[in-house]
Enzyme design. Structure first.
Site, PDB file in Angstrom:
ATOM      1  N   SER A  15       0.791  -1.246  -0.030  1.00 13.04           N
ATOM      2  CA  SER A  15       0.066   0.162   0.028  1.00 13.04           C
ATOM      3  C   SER A  15       0.673   1.127   0.156  1.00 13.04           C
ATOM      4  O   SER A  15       0.405   2.273  -0.516  1.00 13.04           O
ATOM      5  CB  SER A  15      -0.961  -0.001   1.148  1.00 13.04           C
ATOM      6  OG  SER A  15      -0.173  -0.068   2.290  1.00 13.04           O
ATOM      7  N   CYS A 103     -14.225  -8.606   4.613  1.00 16.45           N
ATOM      8  CA  CYS A 103     -13.473  -7.250   5.309  1.00 16.45           C
ATOM      9  C   CYS A 103     -13.412  -6.522   3.773  1.00 16.45           C
ATOM     10  O   CYS A 103     -13.799  -5.181   3.964  1.00 16.45           O
ATOM     11  CB  CYS A 103     -12.128  -7.628   5.496  1.00 16.45           C
ATOM     12  SG  CYS A 103     -11.353  -5.907   6.077  1.00 16.45           S
ATOM     13  N   GLY A 127      -3.196  -1.620  -2.264  1.00 20.17           N
ATOM     14  CA  GLY A 127      -1.980  -2.235  -2.425  1.00 20.17           C
ATOM     15  C   GLY A 127      -2.240  -3.679  -3.256  1.00 20.17           C
ATOM     16  O   GLY A 127      -1.149  -4.581  -3.088  1.00 20.17           O
ATOM     17  N   CYS A 199      -5.900 -11.266  10.586  1.00 19.27           N
ATOM     18  CA  CYS A 199      -5.416  -9.823  11.429  1.00 19.27           C
ATOM     19  C   CYS A 199      -5.806 -10.217  12.886  1.00 19.27           C
ATOM     20  O   CYS A 199      -5.172  -9.748  13.643  1.00 19.27           O
ATOM     21  CB  CYS A 199      -5.837  -8.644  10.679  1.00 19.27           C
ATOM     22  SG  CYS A 199      -7.513  -8.498  10.769  1.00 19.27           S
TER      23      CYS A 199
END
Length: 360
Positions: A15, A103, A127, A199
């Protein structure tokens, strides 16, 4: 100036380079980082990738180096509702979800796009390694990246509006080149490791996360064969997924595979070599990306997991709107809850959520 773009900054190299390339190409770039969940203090800080406090700091450092504004958006409540609650409820019914897809759909290309509009931005960017372009009929299309790293699979649920306002500047770059660009530009995350896990599950122990979230482990029950004969005891359904062989905790004298999770009976159904393959699958919650929903059967290449190789199949829409996919060769570990994504070469046609694998 081409316009104003809001770049989702995860704190990683991809990103960061996306923001750099857009800035160099004439866009007015604004960076943002999404706070999706709070770090679990029971685990040490993670190296690399997404959503931690350190990642926010890394994104801020990159934005400072580029001379651009940086915002942090608190989406923890929405993430809990759309991603974590779904993750927990899917495992509760014996399915194996892909939270990254949800997400992307609801947070990174949903809530972030709405926030970009509020800030007067013309587009959002990330990204991700994939390609967006408009087809001759005006429909926005999604393509797989032509290089080693391709992330189009996790973007199949995006809408036409989302694609129309999305820039993916890494589409034609191999990962080593991205790191080289970051290094040459002196970006502080040039050598930061990639994130490899979900995550909010820092130790990759999904069952442990579910136990902590629910306040208890899932209930032990029986391993059974296809005829219902009891083979032993399992630890709880959340510890298993379709296709699993290792970690069953019991020796059978031959390799045995999880073929089904029976939530009604709290049973893990096992079978010998060969039983983990399916000739067909049924999928629902379909999203057609680059083409309208086909009215006749369509030859496709299908991926049943992010890392799976595309497999030749015939796709047919059923009268109830579900998708029946018949493979040219049987596929291993068709897991309910996972995504199946359809391609025509590099063109991503659409995808859906696997309901079940069909042996014959």
């Amino acid at each position: 100036m081409k316009g104003k773009v809001l770049v989702g900054m995860s704190g990683g190299v991809d990103s960061s380079v996306a923001a750099l390339l857009l800035q160099k190409s004439g866009w007015e770039v604004v960076g943002c980082t999404l706070r999706l969940h709070l770090d679990d203090p029971s685990f040490p800080p993670r190296e690399g990738g997404c959503c931690s406090f350190q990642d926010v700091q890394d994104a801020r450092r990159v934005c400072y180096a580029l001379g651009i504004d940086h915002f942090v958006f608190n989406f923890t409540e929405l993430f809990e509702q759309k991603v974590i609650d779904n993750f927990v409820s899917e495992y509760a019914v014996g399915r194996t979800p892909n939270p990254c897809i949800r997400c992307n759909r609801w947070l990174k290309f949903g809530a972030m796009l709405r926030r970009a509009e509020e800030l007067g931005c013309d587009a959002i960017a990330t990204g991700h390694y994939a390609k967006v372009q408009q087809g001759p009929d005006g429909r926005w299309q999604l393509y797989a990246s032509p290089y080693g790293k391709d992330q189009s699979y996790v973007l199949y649920s995006l809408t036409q509006k989302q694609l129309a306002h999305t820039l993916l500047p890494l589409a034609a770059l191999p990962k080593p080149k991205v790191r080289s660009i970051a290094q040459e530009a002196g970006l502080p995350v040039a050598q930061k490791p990639d994130s490899q896990e979900i995550c909010f599950v820092p130790d990759k122990d999904y069952a442990g996360f579910l136990c902590r979230h629910n306040g208890h482990d899932s209930t032990p029950g029986d391993f059974v064969d296809a005829k219902g004969h009891v083979l032993g005891r399992h630890r709880g359904l959340t510890h298993y997924t379709v296709g699993q062989r290792k970690g069953l905790g019991i020796a059978f004298g031959q390799p045995m595979y999880v073929t089904r999770l029976d939530t009604a009976q709290n049973q893990v159904v096992l079978g010998p070599e060969g039983s983990q393959y399916s000739r067909s699958l049924l999928a629902d919650d379909l999203n057609w990306v680059s083409i309208p929903a086909p009215e006749t059967p369509l030859q496709v290449q299908a991926k049943i997991r992010y890392q799976a190789k595309p497999a030749s199949a015939l796709a047919s829409i059923q009268p109830d709107g579900t998708l029946l996919l018949h493979f040219a060769e049987p596929q291993r570990a068709v897991a309910p809850g996972q995504a199946v994504v359809l391609y025509d070469g590099d063109l991503l046609l659409g995808g859906g959520t696997i309901v079940k694998g069909i042996k014959e």
